[in-house]
Structures are given as C-alpha cells and as structure tokens.
Design a protein around this motif. Structure first.
Motif, PDB file in Angstrom:
ATOM      1  N   HIS A  76      -0.615   4.064  -2.114  1.00 14.94           N
ATOM      2  CA  HIS A  76      -2.051   4.303  -2.037  1.00 14.94           C
ATOM      3  C   HIS A  76      -2.339   5.640  -1.354  1.00 14.94           C
ATOM      4  O   HIS A  76      -1.844   5.908  -0.257  1.00 14.94           O
ATOM      5  CB  HIS A  76      -2.750   3.188  -1.254  1.00 14.94           C
ATOM      6  N   GLN A  77      -3.161   6.444  -1.983  1.00 19.79           N
ATOM      7  CA  GLN A  77      -3.584   7.693  -1.353  1.00 19.79           C
ATOM      8  C   GLN A  77      -4.758   7.464  -0.406  1.00 19.79           C
ATOM      9  O   GLN A  77      -4.962   8.216   0.540  1.00 19.79           O
ATOM     10  CB  GLN A  77      -3.967   8.708  -2.429  1.00 19.79           C
ATOM     11  N   GLN A  78      -5.519   6.404  -0.664  1.00 15.66           N
ATOM     12  CA  GLN A  78      -6.645   6.025   0.185  1.00 15.66           C
ATOM     13  C   GLN A  78      -6.574   4.530   0.447  1.00 15.66           C
ATOM     14  O   GLN A  78      -6.050   3.773  -0.385  1.00 15.66           O
ATOM     15  CB  GLN A  78      -7.976   6.378  -0.472  1.00 15.66           C
ATOM     16  N   PRO A  79      -7.075   4.065   1.584  1.00 17.95           N
ATOM     17  CA  PRO A  79      -7.063   2.628   1.874  1.00 17.95           C
ATOM     18  C   PRO A  79      -7.801   1.838   0.794  1.00 17.95           C
ATOM     19  O   PRO A  79      -8.826   2.281   0.282  1.00 17.95           O
ATOM     20  CB  PRO A  79      -7.788   2.533   3.225  1.00 17.95           C
ATOM     21  N   LEU A  80      -7.244   0.691   0.431  1.00 17.54           N
ATOM     22  CA  LEU A  80      -7.855  -0.173  -0.567  1.00 17.54           C
ATOM     23  C   LEU A  80      -8.708  -1.216   0.135  1.00 17.54           C
ATOM     24  O   LEU A  80      -8.255  -1.874   1.071  1.00 17.54           O
ATOM     25  CB  LEU A  80      -6.771  -0.852  -1.402  1.00 17.54           C
ATOM     26  N   ASP A  81      -9.941  -1.349  -0.303  1.00 18.49           N
ATOM     27  CA  ASP A  81     -10.847  -2.328   0.282  1.00 18.49           C
ATOM     28  C   ASP A  81     -10.464  -3.713  -0.222  1.00 18.49           C
ATOM     29  O   ASP A  81     -10.737  -4.064  -1.367  1.00 18.49           O
ATOM     30  CB  ASP A  81     -12.292  -1.996  -0.098  1.00 18.49           C
ATOM     31  N   THR A 123       2.521  -1.776   4.286  1.00 20.48           N
ATOM     32  CA  THR A 123       2.907  -0.518   3.660  1.00 20.48           C
ATOM     33  C   THR A 123       4.093  -0.701   2.729  1.00 20.48           C
ATOM     34  O   THR A 123       4.128  -0.141   1.627  1.00 20.48           O
ATOM     35  CB  THR A 123       3.249   0.534   4.725  1.00 20.48           C
ATOM     36  N   SER A 167       0.799  -1.231   0.000  1.00 19.21           N
ATOM     37  CA  SER A 167       0.000   0.000   0.000  1.00 19.21           C
ATOM     38  C   SER A 167       0.832   1.281   0.000  1.00 19.21           C
ATOM     39  O   SER A 167       0.294   2.365   0.220  1.00 19.21           O
ATOM     40  CB  SER A 167      -0.932  -0.001   1.215  1.00 19.21           C
TER      41      SER A 167
END
Length: 220
Positions: free
Chosen positions: A188-193, A200, A185
């Motif tokens: 990633h700018q936003q958490p991935l579902d 990280t 991640s």
C-alpha cells in the motif's frame, strides 16, 4: 474478539495472491500501462482501479468500442506471464505458508491459472492443493464466489475461515463470504481505510494449533 486472541481459531486460511502473498505491482503496471497507451486509456486512472480484479472484468468495465475483451485479456495475461521481473514474496510469507497444515489453506486469485502458477513460482512460493483462479468462478471479486469455492473444496465453512487480502475488491469478497479478514498492507502506498486488522507483512506472525481445535494466528 481480536483475530489474534489465544482462543480465536480458524479451520482454514484463504489467501489472495498479488499484493498479499507476493508483490507483482511493478510487472503488472508495466504491462497494463503499455496496454492503456495502445488503446488511448488514461493509464494512471486505470491503475488506480486495477488491483484485485480479473483482467476481463477490468477491460469490460471500460466499454471500449471495437475491443474484444476476451482476446485482450488473454493477450495481457500472456504479457504478464512473460514479465515476472521484480516479482517477490511479501516478507515472512514463505515461512508462514510452510508452517500451515496441508489441506487447511488455499489461494484465491483474480489471475488466470497459468499466470498464478508463474508468479507463485517466481516468488518461490508453493502451489497449494486448492488454487482458485479466474477460470474457476463466473463472478470475480468483489463477488464472494472464489472464497466460498475455496472453503468448499477444503471441506470447510467460510465463517470458520480467515481471509488475507490487500485490495478493496478482495476485502469485500471476504466480508460477503462471511469470513474473518486480515489486511496485508505491504504494497500500500497510502493507508487503507478498513475496520479489519491490518499488518504490514507476515513477519512476527505464525500459525499455531489451537487447544480447542483449528488454527490460530500467533505472534512470534
């Protein structure tokens, strides 16, 4: 069983490249934003669905009148080869790869080979013996073809492999191939579902030989 359990071992490690082993987001978005503006395409919307797919698949999906997808994809690839400013390894990736046994890991990327080799070199990462690129498969991610081919070239079965991915298309490819999946991640700018374990970066992780054969993901 957790992927990090002491008795969970794998015969091979299969890695996506962009966003998983290295970060090339800034360079890719510079090139694609310029392309989108030239063709009257909403750059923000394009970038939201760009990562993890082959350039030619992205262009074909837009169905732009009068646009030669093959020629445009080739031009984009060359522009990306020319622009590697800011390309850097994901934290811990160099050490993690260096600890892997030769012949037990591969890279499966949606990038063409010339671009993959250019970015891996720019990030200071080794080129594996098995490198599956956009030219090697008829169907790019989210199809599982690339991961299945990588496992076959390593002489392994995909259900005995673990895939490291960052984008939904690649995660789906790993799932469909039957491999275990770890989500990286770092970019990633936003958490991935996702139902898969997510870390990280590779810091704090290391590959370890398993007493029962194969290799496990250990924690440093």
């Amino acid at each position: 069983m957790s992927l990090f359990a002491p008795d969970r071992a794998f015969s091979a490690f299969l890695f996506d490249m962009d966003g998983t082993l290295l970060s090339s987001i800034a360079a890719a978005e510079r090139v694609w934003t310029a392309w989108a503006r030239r063709h009257g395409v909403d750059a923000e919307a394009l970038l939201a669905h760009l990562h993890g797919r082959r350039a030619i698949d992205t262009i074909r999906a837009l169905n732009l009148p009068g646009v030669d997808a093959v020629a445009e994809a080739a031009a984009i690839t060359q522009a990306e080869i020319n622009d590697v400013d800011g390309v850097a390894p994901i934290a811990g990736a160099p050490a993690f790869l260096a600890a892997l046994p030769v012949g037990h890991w591969a890279v499966v990327t949606s990038a063409p080979r010339a671009l993959a080799e250019r970015r891996m070199a720019a990030a200071g990462l080794p080129i594996p013996a098995v490198l599956i690129t956009a030219e090697d498969v008829g169907n790019g991610k989210p199809a599982p073809d690339g991961y299945r081919l990588a496992a076959a070239r390593l002489g392994m079965e995909t259900h005995n492999c673990v895939v490291f991915e960052d984008a939904p298309a690649g995660i789906q490819a790993g799932e469909t191939a039957g491999a275990a999946v770890v989500v990286i991640s770092a970019t990633h700018q936003q958490p991935l579902d996702t139902a898969h374990p997510s870390v990280t970066s590779y810091e704090g992780l290391r590959p370890e030989a398993s007493a029962g054969g194969g290799w496990r993901i250990g924690r440093a």
